[in-house]
Design a protein around this motif. Sequence first.
Motif, PDB file in Angstrom:
ATOM      1  N   HIS A 289       0.819  -1.218   0.000  1.00 54.05           N
ATOM      2  CA  HIS A 289       0.000   0.000   0.000  1.00 54.05           C
ATOM      3  C   HIS A 289       0.852   1.268   0.000  1.00 54.05           C
ATOM      4  CE1 HIS A 289       0.849   0.212   4.352  1.00 54.05           C
ATOM      5  NE2 HIS A 289       0.312   1.418   4.375  1.00 54.05           N
ATOM      6  N   PHE A 290       2.179   1.126   0.148  1.00 60.06           N
ATOM      7  CA  PHE A 290       3.042   2.299   0.280  1.00 60.06           C
ATOM      8  C   PHE A 290       2.901   3.266  -0.897  1.00 60.06           C
ATOM      9  CE2 PHE A 290       6.595   0.396   3.194  1.00 60.06           C
ATOM     10  CZ  PHE A 290       5.663   0.273   4.204  1.00 60.06           C
ATOM     11  N   GLY A 291       2.926   2.756  -2.117  1.00 62.79           N
ATOM     12  CA  GLY A 291       2.932   3.621  -3.294  1.00 62.79           C
ATOM     13  C   GLY A 291       1.621   4.342  -3.543  1.00 62.79           C
ATOM     14  N   PHE A 292       0.564   3.948  -2.842  1.00 55.71           N
ATOM     15  CA  PHE A 292      -0.753   4.524  -3.099  1.00 55.71           C
ATOM     16  C   PHE A 292      -1.260   5.328  -1.898  1.00 55.71           C
ATOM     17  CE2 PHE A 292       0.010   0.775  -5.573  1.00 55.71           C
ATOM     18  CZ  PHE A 292      -0.244   1.222  -6.865  1.00 55.71           C
ATOM     19  N   VAL A 293      -1.189   4.773  -0.717  1.00 58.29           N
ATOM     20  CA  VAL A 293      -1.622   5.500   0.480  1.00 58.29           C
ATOM     21  C   VAL A 293      -0.572   6.519   0.910  1.00 58.29           C
ATOM     22  CG1 VAL A 293      -2.322   5.261   2.903  1.00 58.29           C
ATOM     23  CG2 VAL A 293      -3.026   3.556   1.217  1.00 58.29           C
ATOM     24  N   HIS A 294       0.721   6.168   0.737  1.00 62.92           N
ATOM     25  CA  HIS A 294       1.818   7.031   1.175  1.00 62.92           C
ATOM     26  C   HIS A 294       2.647   7.510  -0.014  1.00 62.92           C
ATOM     27  CE1 HIS A 294       0.768   5.738   5.185  1.00 62.92           C
ATOM     28  NE2 HIS A 294       1.022   4.479   4.887  1.00 62.92           N
ATOM     29  N   GLU A 295       1.977   7.804  -1.101  1.00 63.79           N
ATOM     30  CA  GLU A 295       2.672   8.246  -2.312  1.00 63.79           C
ATOM     31  C   GLU A 295       3.478   9.521  -2.029  1.00 63.79           C
ATOM     32  OE1 GLU A 295       1.719   9.257  -7.015  1.00 63.79           O
ATOM     33  OE2 GLU A 295       0.081   9.137  -5.545  1.00 63.79           O
ATOM     34  N   GLY A 296       4.750   9.479  -2.405  1.00 69.91           N
ATOM     35  CA  GLY A 296       5.622  10.633  -2.210  1.00 69.91           C
ATOM     36  C   GLY A 296       6.403  10.611  -0.919  1.00 69.91           C
ATOM     37  N   SER A 297       6.047   9.724   0.004  1.00 70.80           N
ATOM     38  CA  SER A 297       6.784   9.620   1.266  1.00 70.80           C
ATOM     39  C   SER A 297       7.335   8.208   1.414  1.00 70.80           C
ATOM     40  CB  SER A 297       5.896  10.005   2.453  1.00 70.80           C
ATOM     41  OG  SER A 297       4.705   9.231   2.477  1.00 70.80           O
ATOM     42  N   LEU A 298       6.491   7.270   1.813  1.00 76.37           N
ATOM     43  CA  LEU A 298       6.955   5.897   1.972  1.00 76.37           C
ATOM     44  C   LEU A 298       6.907   5.089   0.686  1.00 76.37           C
ATOM     45  CD1 LEU A 298       5.395   4.804   5.393  1.00 76.37           C
ATOM     46  CD2 LEU A 298       7.568   5.950   4.935  1.00 76.37           C
TER      47      LEU A 298
END
Length: 333
Positions: A163-172
């Motif tokens: 889920h990192f690339g979608f929920v935390h796009e630009g950070s995680l």
Amino acid sequence: MIEATHWHPVAQVADLRAVPLGATLLGEALVLWRDASGAVQAWRDRCPHRGAQLSMGRVVPEADAAGGARLECPYHGWRFAAGGRCERIPALPGFEPPAGHRAVAFEALELYGMVWVRLAEGSRPPPAFPAEDDPRLRKVGCGPYEVDTSAPRVVENFLDLAHFGFVHEGSLGARERPEIDGYRVEDTPCGLLATGCRAFQPVSSIHATGGAVVDYTYEVTGPYSAVLTKAPSDPAAVSIDGFREAIALFVCPTSEETCRVWFRLAMTDFASSDASMRAFQDAIFAEDAPILASQRPRRLPLDPGAELHCAADRASAAYRRYLKRAGTTYGTC
């Protein structure tokens, strides 16, 4: 209910001051207070006399031979000593309350900067967090975060790299680099261990100046707790063999479908303020919270056929099997 025999976090130690503090665990309303020795008392938040909330009362020092403190009920002033026994009824100054006049008390302890409570006798220790004892790591507590979902949903989200690339796009995470390499998962007596977990992160830490592929290890340490470890961002620390930073997730199931969440950071960063480190964690979890609250059912399904799965879900699938194996039912369906 097996969950009642486990230790659960209910409050941060820093929040327990001179006045009673209310908390909730597994649907049970609690009152927390310190006795004269400094020990934490955790009781049912209900006076046994007429049912008033003891958390609305006050802690009163007593000038007696015991040198103790008492918790005073806000309704009729009944005073209860450490352990729960009523020692004074103001309306009957000459009356000595019998042993059966007592509040319901639970076991409590302080660990990792938090107050932990269990509602029934058990033999299992609190979740392990070895990084707490490493003097090379700075400890910072973050939270609490109130979430309208079950505690297991929060733990599963913590284990989820995809889920990192979608929920935390630009950070995680980065939407253009969502791929998750294969990783290993093995069962442990307290949960599971996932190793070789790798994901690209544009901002891998509060001080990161560029993206990097980060290597994580995840360990589930109890039904509602987990720890991730990673190589530190400080180049000087990386050279220490086996040295890793750690973030612990501790979740308190307040009800079947609500919970309170804390993080315990053990990092090499000794330069940033506590406020800035908490702000970074606040921002990350603020992205998770609405997704978690949107999930249906709120209770985590343990039936393998209830939701679809893929190879990137190895850790969460193993977590569900662990809960079923351990007999954990609170917050599951």
